[in-house]
Design an enzyme around this catalytic site. Structure first.
Site, PDB file in Angstrom:
ATOM      1  N   GLY A 193       0.732  25.197  66.390  1.00  0.00           N
ATOM      2  CA  GLY A 193       1.983  24.477  66.192  1.00  0.00           C
ATOM      3  C   GLY A 193       3.125  25.106  66.959  1.00  0.00           C
TER       4      GLY A 193
ATOM      5  N   GLU B 170      15.788  20.158  76.822  1.00  0.00           N
ATOM      6  CA  GLU B 170      14.872  19.336  76.024  1.00  0.00           C
ATOM      7  C   GLU B 170      15.546  18.881  74.733  1.00  0.00           C
ATOM      8  OE1 GLU B 170      10.586  19.673  73.628  1.00  0.00           O
ATOM      9  OE2 GLU B 170      11.229  21.299  74.956  1.00  0.00           O
TER      10      GLU B 170
ATOM     11  N   ARG C 211      21.737 -14.357  59.807  1.00  0.00           N
ATOM     12  CA  ARG C 211      21.007 -14.559  58.561  1.00  0.00           C
ATOM     13  C   ARG C 211      21.941 -15.033  57.450  1.00  0.00           C
ATOM     14  NH1 ARG C 211      16.139 -15.465  55.979  1.00  0.00           N
ATOM     15  NH2 ARG C 211      15.919 -14.169  54.111  1.00  0.00           N
TER      16      ARG C 211
ATOM     17  N   GLN D  62      17.771  -1.518  56.044  1.00  0.00           N
ATOM     18  CA  GLN D  62      18.015  -2.092  54.716  1.00  0.00           C
ATOM     19  C   GLN D  62      18.751  -3.421  54.820  1.00  0.00           C
ATOM     20  OE1 GLN D  62      16.795  -0.641  52.059  1.00  0.00           O
ATOM     21  NE2 GLN D  62      17.672  -1.905  50.432  1.00  0.00           N
TER      22      GLN D  62
ATOM     23  N   HIS E 146      18.411  -5.579  57.013  1.00  0.00           N
ATOM     24  CA  HIS E 146      17.472  -6.617  57.459  1.00  0.00           C
ATOM     25  C   HIS E 146      16.626  -7.163  56.310  1.00  0.00           C
ATOM     26  CE1 HIS E 146      18.362  -5.160  61.527  1.00  0.00           C
ATOM     27  NE2 HIS E 146      17.638  -6.129  62.033  1.00  0.00           N
TER      28      HIS E 146
ATOM     29  N   GLY F 222      13.534  -7.722  53.924  1.00  0.00           N
ATOM     30  CA  GLY F 222      12.098  -7.661  54.155  1.00  0.00           C
ATOM     31  C   GLY F 222      11.710  -7.706  55.618  1.00  0.00           C
TER      32      GLY F 222
END
Length: 385
Positions: A132, A248, A274, A342, A344, A346
């Site tokens: 790791g 990086e 929506r 959230q 959005h 479902g």
């Protein structure tokens, strides 16, 4: 909010890149997502656009620039479109600095023209299955042959992004045992040709996110690596690995900020379209407050990411500053993307929506390049704690 980090040349590049993404990536991205990899042809098209040669000297077919601002725009534009360029980020952000820093003139002549053209894609192989983050504990070995013409490479690596498509991989291996005073001594870096006998690609790993980015296991069984492909000095590899960590971590920070910014855009568009209870979701006070709070966090992350970018280009980004930027931007992205998903409902849980893919892609930002906990240790040490 007015930004000063980009000029007219950068914005012209942004327009070109956005058009490229719309024409060459977006129409095919769902298919690539299902396949779990981008086609190699994408890299050839990116090379034609000049994306691999921006920071490569003109002597080796590059543009000869010394800036990360064009990379920053790539982070913003791919996130904005809800796509990625597969594992190619490793090619430029991780592999190129080692070539520029360590390669001899002869090596640069061999490596860089093919790097710029995309004929040779590069990756970096550091992590091993049992070690790791403990790079000094690596078991992969490279032993010099009796005649001194090549090294014999044996061992394995895992979590190697770009590992499936790579033509050359910078492999970290032990050329000497660790010394009693320093267990990090004895590591060397090699530019290994993936067509070499004994080199094999294991599983393409099945990841939670970044699904179009090919991440693989690699194995080396008596792979002969010419001495001409040793990068830098023998046994000094660990020191080399540390020099590029700031850039990086800046890249991860900037990518996370760009994802958070994109998430707000996706959520704003969704709630305006929506309707619930006969009204647009955007008309409810809770929606407005949630998006306003998210926008404020994105504004702050943008300022942090831009400041780190300017410091990086000036050669002044310290390890602690990079750690701070990574910690802040990745934690902001975690919060913002979750809240935008959230909103959005479902549909936010469906992979056909970019917000769902962003949610999965974003999770690794607090793990790779050093976990959030490691970032806190670096910052605390810099504070004298």
């Amino acid at each position: 909010m007015r930004r000063t980090v980009f000029n007219e040349d950068h914005e012209a590049f942004r327009e070109t890149l956005r058009a490229f993404i719309e024409a060459e990536v977006v129409p095919h991205y769902d298919e690539w997502f299902q396949q779990g990899i981008v086609p190699r042809e994408l890299y050839a098209k990116m090379a034609e656009l000049g994306l691999f040669g921006i920071n490569v000297p003109e002597d080796y077919d590059g543009a000869g620039l010394d800036t990360h601002k064009f990379e920053a725009i790539q982070y913003e534009e791919t996130a904005r479109a809800g796509v990625s360029f597969g594992g190619s980020g490793v090619h430029v952000l991780l592999a190129l600095p080692y070539i520029k820093m360590l390669a001899t003139d002869e090596q640069k002549k061999r490596y860089l023209p093919n790097f710029v053209s995309g004929e040779e894609m590069w990756a970096l192989a550091m992590t091993e299955p049992g070690t790791g983050s403990d790079v000094a504990g690596m078991k992969t070995t490279a032993k010099l042959s009796d005649d001194g013409t090549h090294y014999v490479l044996n061992g394995s690596k895992t979590f190697i992004t770009g590992g499936v498509h790579a033509d050359r991989v910078i492999v970290c291996a032990r050329t000497s045992a660790p010394s009693a005073e320093d267990r990090r001594f004895g590591i060397s870096l090699f530019a290994v040709d993936t067509k070499s006998e004994g080199y094999s690609i294991g599983r393409k790993l099945d990841k939670l996110g970044l699904r179009t980015s090919d991440t693989a296991e690699l194995a080396f069984v008596d792979v002969k690596v010419p001495v001409e492909d040793l990068l830098g000095e023998e046994n000094k590899g660990f020191g080399y690995l540390g020099t590029n960590l700031a850039s990086e971590r800046w890249g991860i920070a900037y990518g996370a900020y760009a994802q958070a910014k994109a998430a707000v855009r996706f959520a704003k568009e969704y709630v305006q379209e929506r309707t619930v209870f006969g009204k647009p979701v955007a008309s409810f006070q809770n929606t407005k407050f949630e998006l306003a709070a998210c926008q404020a966090e994105v504004d702050a992350a943008e300022a942090v990411a831009d400041r780190a970018l300017e410091a990086l280009d000036a050669g002044e980004l310290t390890a602690a500053e990079a750690a701070s930027a990574k910690l802040f931007c990745t934690e902001v992205a975690h919060r913002v993307i979750d809240r935008c998903l959230q909103l959005h409902g479902g549909y936010g849980f469906m992979n056909e929506y970019p917000i769902a893919r962003l949610y999965a892609d974003n999770r690794v930002n607090r793990i790779y390049g050093g976990t959030s906990e490691v970032m806190k240790m670096i910052i605390a040490k810099n504070m004298g704690l």
